[in-house]
Design an enzyme around this catalytic site. Sequence first.
Site, short mmCIF file in Angstrom:
data_model
loop_
_atom_site.label_atom_id
_atom_site.label_comp_id
_atom_site.label_asym_id
_atom_site.label_seq_id
_atom_site.Cartn_x
_atom_site.Cartn_y
_atom_site.Cartn_z
N ASP A 145 38.50 34.70 40.75
CA ASP A 145 39.61 35.38 41.09
C ASP A 145 40.01 34.57 42.31
OD1 ASP A 145 37.63 36.20 43.03
OD2 ASP A 145 38.47 38.42 43.10
N HIS A 202 45.23 39.41 45.86
CA HIS A 202 46.21 38.38 45.55
C HIS A 202 47.44 38.83 46.10
CE1 HIS A 202 43.63 37.69 41.55
NE2 HIS A 202 43.14 37.35 42.76
#
Length: 265
Positions: free
Chosen positions: A146, A91
Amino acid sequence: MDRAMTVTADIGDDGLAHVTLRRPAAGNAIDLATARGLLDAARACERASVRAVLLTGEGRSFCVGGDLREFARFSGGALEKHLLAVTDALHDALRTFAALDAPMVAAVQGAVAGAGIGLAAAADVTLAAADASFTAAYTGIGYSPDAGVTWSLPRLVGPKRALDLLLTNRRVPAAEAAAIGLVSQVVPTGRLASEAARTAGALCHGPTAAFGATRRLVAAGLTSDLTTHLDREARALAAAASSEAGREGVAAFFEKRAPDFPPGT
């Protein structure tokens, strides 16, 4: 595996960064080393002030998602800790790429699943080979998404269709992916590399700062009220017009020639 071996970032003198996933035998599945390798690559692009990024995956598939073989070595709290380490790095990589002025082109082929969809969706221009197919896959193994997938998919294809893809895990062929807005264009499989290189190369010679402003405006416009966004557009336009790139672009227009945008403008 050494993360420097799982992802490479080759930055040319022209400012074009070739970021490549290099785990072809594993379908470029994202393990901890690969997630950290992507973050290293993103930071290298940031430090070098690149002008465009070309993201590719080596081998038959672009990216099949998370490395379940690695994840299966952990259980309970150890698994949670490991997955947090993977997603933290992945991320951070996505955030770093998104913050660049440089636009990103992704060239995807074969299987694109799970976090691979997040990587493909993170690009500004995503070219898919005719043999590419997309599968969310997460809920099929009892996971939730995700890699920004629940953020990007609703924005690209709409919330209803995003939920269809995320809940049913149905396979989406390249032609349908283009029709619903998941990818920009489908190209013949044998031409994917050359077309992606041509597209990234053209962007690399464009007005990088204006590209960055445009990327940020589009992202902000999805959650902004109209009045705020119009003011933001006006300020960005004024800054771009008064920049070196803006002056060169207008001069080239009147002189009926191709603009020559200097690096960093």
